[in-house]
Design a protein around this motif. Sequence first.
Motif, short mmCIF file in Angstrom:
data_model
loop_
_atom_site.label_atom_id
_atom_site.label_comp_id
_atom_site.label_asym_id
_atom_site.label_seq_id
_atom_site.Cartn_x
_atom_site.Cartn_y
_atom_site.Cartn_z
N VAL A 131 -7.49 -23.00 -112.88
CA VAL A 131 -6.19 -22.93 -112.22
C VAL A 131 -5.84 -21.48 -111.91
O VAL A 131 -6.04 -20.58 -112.72
N LYS A 132 -5.28 -21.30 -110.71
CA LYS A 132 -4.84 -19.95 -110.31
C LYS A 132 -3.58 -20.06 -109.47
O LYS A 132 -3.42 -20.99 -108.67
N GLN A 133 -2.70 -19.11 -109.64
CA GLN A 133 -1.46 -19.07 -108.88
C GLN A 133 -1.73 -18.59 -107.47
O GLN A 133 -2.44 -17.60 -107.25
N VAL A 141 -5.57 -25.96 -108.38
CA VAL A 141 -6.93 -26.05 -108.90
C VAL A 141 -7.89 -25.32 -107.98
O VAL A 141 -7.79 -25.41 -106.75
N ARG A 142 -8.84 -24.61 -108.59
CA ARG A 142 -9.89 -23.94 -107.84
C ARG A 142 -11.25 -24.56 -108.19
O ARG A 142 -11.44 -25.08 -109.30
N ARG A 149 -10.14 -22.61 -102.84
CA ARG A 149 -8.79 -23.15 -103.05
C ARG A 149 -8.78 -24.63 -102.66
O ARG A 149 -9.08 -24.97 -101.52
N THR A 150 -8.40 -25.48 -103.59
CA THR A 150 -8.34 -26.90 -103.27
C THR A 150 -6.95 -27.35 -102.85
O THR A 150 -6.80 -28.37 -102.18
N LEU A 170 -11.13 -29.25 -120.04
CA LEU A 170 -11.21 -27.82 -120.32
C LEU A 170 -10.32 -27.12 -119.31
O LEU A 170 -10.61 -27.10 -118.12
N LEU A 171 -9.20 -26.57 -119.78
CA LEU A 171 -8.19 -26.00 -118.89
C LEU A 171 -8.24 -24.48 -118.95
O LEU A 171 -7.98 -23.89 -120.00
N THR A 172 -8.56 -23.87 -117.82
CA THR A 172 -8.73 -22.42 -117.76
C THR A 172 -7.75 -21.78 -116.79
O THR A 172 -7.67 -22.18 -115.62
#
Length: 253
Positions: A131-133, A141-142, A149-150, A170-172
């Motif tokens: 995950v990225k802002q 989600v990436r 970028r999804t 698995l949350l990163t």
Amino acid sequence: MLRTRVIPALLVLDGSLVKTVNFKNPNYIGDPCNTVRIFNDLEVDELMVLDISSDRHVRGPDLDLIRQLSDECFMPLSYGGGVRSFSDAQSLFSLGIEKVVLNTSALKDPSIITSISSIYGSQAVIVSIDVKQGFWGSETVRSCNGKHRTGIDPISWAKKVVEYGAGEILLTSIAREGTWSGFDIDLLHNVSSAVEVPVIAHGGAGNLQDIGYAVSLGGASAVALGSMVVFQKRGMGVLVNFPAQSDLLNVLN
């Protein structure tokens, strides 16, 4: 006895053990097989290996390396990187891998989760959510090692992968990965509250307190450690290590 799992998460790039920051600038750590031997001696309960080689999605898992790692590893071993099909997963399980970690392949076709979990059980399938802002502040989600970028919301995606049969997530947080700045507690809490399967916190651990916060505030069922288990301290040299059981008990129980 320690109830919460604490898992070294090792990154492999072209056969070498590396560590990244924000999924970039891989820093050479050493030989992955030697590192596994050290974790054997440290009596780690579980180990995760993630292959971030750029060609993994084309060539599939490096079965020769995985065979070597599995032969050396005395504890349950999870593997992710280039698992494109049921056949890839089948090959990994035949080598002794206990759990496969899916990311890009699950985003392309979520039915791969079902095809694997229906035969090997949901406990054998971990879906990795990176995950990225974005520019406008929303977290999405990436895929493809964070490059693509999804536009997908991580909470809705977490719910979906569980419906398809994922047994763990698995949350990163890409922004926190390798930074020693602590986990994204809000993200952890939001995702773990939305699903009934274990969520493994990953990305940002810098000290024992961070591990405790991931569980007590974030709702994580397990914690994956990267920098903390391959470096002496922040800004210092390589040292494969693992927190003492007594120290983990103090922050987790």
